[in-house]
Design an enzyme around this catalytic site. Structure first.
Site, PDB file in Angstrom:
ATOM      1  N   TYR A  48       1.473  23.198  23.973  1.00  0.00           N
ATOM      2  CA  TYR A  48       1.422  23.142  22.510  1.00  0.00           C
ATOM      3  C   TYR A  48       1.564  24.547  21.941  1.00  0.00           C
ATOM      4  O   TYR A  48       1.058  25.517  22.512  1.00  0.00           O
ATOM      5  CB  TYR A  48       0.103  22.518  22.048  1.00  0.00           C
ATOM      6  N   ASP A  62      -4.631  30.998   8.547  1.00  0.00           N
ATOM      7  CA  ASP A  62      -3.741  29.844   8.695  1.00  0.00           C
ATOM      8  C   ASP A  62      -3.572  29.156   7.340  1.00  0.00           C
ATOM      9  O   ASP A  62      -4.085  28.062   7.106  1.00  0.00           O
ATOM     10  CB  ASP A  62      -4.327  28.888   9.740  1.00  0.00           C
ATOM     11  N   ASP A  89       4.021  23.435  15.982  1.00  0.00           N
ATOM     12  CA  ASP A  89       3.478  23.186  14.651  1.00  0.00           C
ATOM     13  C   ASP A  89       4.432  23.766  13.614  1.00  0.00           C
ATOM     14  O   ASP A  89       4.623  24.976  13.535  1.00  0.00           O
ATOM     15  CB  ASP A  89       2.103  23.868  14.578  1.00  0.00           C
ATOM     16  N   ASP A  91       4.026  23.277  10.319  1.00  0.00           N
ATOM     17  CA  ASP A  91       3.314  23.278   9.036  1.00  0.00           C
ATOM     18  C   ASP A  91       3.899  22.218   8.090  1.00  0.00           C
ATOM     19  O   ASP A  91       4.071  21.078   8.475  1.00  0.00           O
ATOM     20  CB  ASP A  91       3.337  24.677   8.411  1.00  0.00           C
ATOM     21  N   HIS A 116       5.809  18.914  14.632  1.00  0.00           N
ATOM     22  CA  HIS A 116       5.112  18.047  13.675  1.00  0.00           C
ATOM     23  C   HIS A 116       5.073  18.689  12.300  1.00  0.00           C
ATOM     24  O   HIS A 116       4.996  19.907  12.153  1.00  0.00           O
ATOM     25  CB  HIS A 116       3.721  17.629  14.162  1.00  0.00           C
ATOM     26  N   GLU A 118       3.345  18.273   8.331  1.00  0.00           N
ATOM     27  CA  GLU A 118       2.149  17.724   7.710  1.00  0.00           C
ATOM     28  C   GLU A 118       2.372  17.397   6.246  1.00  0.00           C
ATOM     29  O   GLU A 118       3.378  17.793   5.652  1.00  0.00           O
ATOM     30  CB  GLU A 118       0.980  18.686   7.883  1.00  0.00           C
ATOM     31  N   CYS A 126      -5.842  25.383   7.176  1.00  0.00           N
ATOM     32  CA  CYS A 126      -6.238  24.801   8.454  1.00  0.00           C
ATOM     33  C   CYS A 126      -6.747  23.383   8.246  1.00  0.00           C
ATOM     34  O   CYS A 126      -7.507  23.110   7.305  1.00  0.00           O
ATOM     35  CB  CYS A 126      -7.312  25.669   9.108  1.00  0.00           C
ATOM     36  N   ARG A 161       2.140  14.566  10.749  1.00  0.00           N
ATOM     37  CA  ARG A 161       0.688  14.813  10.677  1.00  0.00           C
ATOM     38  C   ARG A 161       0.201  14.466   9.278  1.00  0.00           C
ATOM     39  O   ARG A 161       0.831  14.840   8.281  1.00  0.00           O
ATOM     40  CB  ARG A 161       0.394  16.275  11.000  1.00  0.00           C
ATOM     41  N   GLU A 196      -5.133  13.902  11.506  1.00  0.00           N
ATOM     42  CA  GLU A 196      -6.008  15.070  11.606  1.00  0.00           C
ATOM     43  C   GLU A 196      -7.435  14.728  11.189  1.00  0.00           C
ATOM     44  O   GLU A 196      -7.662  13.893  10.311  1.00  0.00           O
ATOM     45  CB  GLU A 196      -5.457  16.205  10.739  1.00  0.00           C
ATOM     46  N   ASN A 218      -6.327  15.869  18.080  1.00  0.00           N
ATOM     47  CA  ASN A 218      -6.493  17.322  18.054  1.00  0.00           C
ATOM     48  C   ASN A 218      -7.909  17.658  18.506  1.00  0.00           C
ATOM     49  O   ASN A 218      -8.866  17.482  17.758  1.00  0.00           O
ATOM     50  CB  ASN A 218      -6.235  17.853  16.651  1.00  0.00           C
TER      51      ASN A 218
END
Length: 314
Positions: A48, A62, A89, A91, A116, A118, A126, A161, A196, A218
């Protein structure tokens, strides 16, 4: 040597096969390229690449400050170091639909097996912090649809996500919203769902029952989700578990402790038994293969005539 001999296409096929295997896929987060071959050697199924880690390495929080070029370059660096599939990731896709499409191309070219996206608003934060906001379901679905349409390799995994569970104070209200959002993202074309901040195994089971595509858990430390075992997650139908920041936390904890020792005593002699040896570092960096390649080049004899200096031009 230099790069994995497994092509990105083969890695993407392997990722999809793993997600369909019925056995949970374990993806620790690689916080440097050097950790990727270690993850592979210890028998995990994939690697990952965490957005939180990439930001932290740059000394940033983040909150969406990393750029597409920074993320793509780190994805390329880590992916080349392992034969395993990598999941990165992305974002919020670095913007909206057109930005998402470009991000997919850049990350595809970087050699990742999946990414992924989101459903937070920009700037994101985060997933395990309070105060998050999510976009409406239409925009969230548009991001996924844009990514699916943009990919050139149909085996690239596009994962959605959703952070909507953590937006609601009530667990029942938040779970219901997460179920609805997961269904909408699947309908938009997502190959997998990343719900998440799930609070219990039963919440993961509810997401599993709501969609037909694979789901991710996660398992980040100090977060909203308890640290369930891989077996517990597999038993409720989770297909993939990530440990995004774990290796960075382990390493930084050790660095801080040993720096304290150095400041206090003026030497790290006491810490040497706890360090990775020079020989092990060389194994991970594949020094032997580089040396053999180098020796082969230097031992090569140029065929007669070509080793001479070219004649002077008039």
């Amino acid at each position: 040597m230099l790069s994995s001999s497994v092509t990105p296409s083969e890695k993407r096929k392997a990722f999809r096969a793993g997600l369909a295997s019925g056995t949970i896929q374990r993806f620790p987060g690689a916080f440097t390229p050097l950790t990727a071959p270690l993850i592979q050697q210890l028998g995990f199924e994939g690697v990952y690449i965490s957005g939180a880690v990439m930001a932290a390495e740059l000394g940033l929080p983040d909150i969406g400050l990393t750029t597409l070029s920074e993320v793509a370059e780190r994805g390329r660096q880590i992916s080349r170091m392992t034969d395993l599939p990598t999941l990165i990731d992305a974002d919020t896709g670095f913007g909206e639909a057109m930005n998402v499409a470009r991000a997919v191309h850049e990350l595809e070219d970087a050699g990742v097996a999946g990414l992924h996206l989101e459903d937070q608003v920009n700037p994101k934060r985060c997933g395990h912090l309070d105060g998050k906001e999510v976009v409406g379901v239409e925009i969230a679905a548009q991001r996924i649809a844009a990514a699916v349409q943009a990919r050139r390799d149909p085996d690239l995994v596009i994962m959605a996500r959703t952070d909507i569970r953590g937006v609601h104070g009530s667990s029942s209200e938040g779970l219901a919203a997460a179920v609805d959002r997961a269904k909408a993202l699947e309908a938009a074309g997502a190959d997998a769902i990343f719900p998440e901040a799930m609070a219990t195994l039963e919440e993961f089971a509810a997401i599993r029952a709501a969609v037909d595509v694979p789901i991710l858990a996660n398992m980040t430390e100090f977060g909203k989700s308890p640290l369930f075992t891989h077996q517990q997650l597999q038993d409720v139908g989770v297909n993939l578990a990530i440990h995004p920041v774990s290796l960075l936390r382990v390493a930084m904890g050790a660095i801080e402790r040993e720096l304290g020792l150095l400041a206090e005593t003026g030497t790290l002699d006491e810490a040497v038994p706890r360090m990775q040896t020079r020989a092990r570092l060389y194994e991970l960096n594949d020094y032997a293969a580089y040396s053999a390649f180098d020796a082969g080049v230097f031992d090569f004899e140029v065929p007669g005539g070509f080793a001479q200096e070219p004649p002077a031009r008039p």
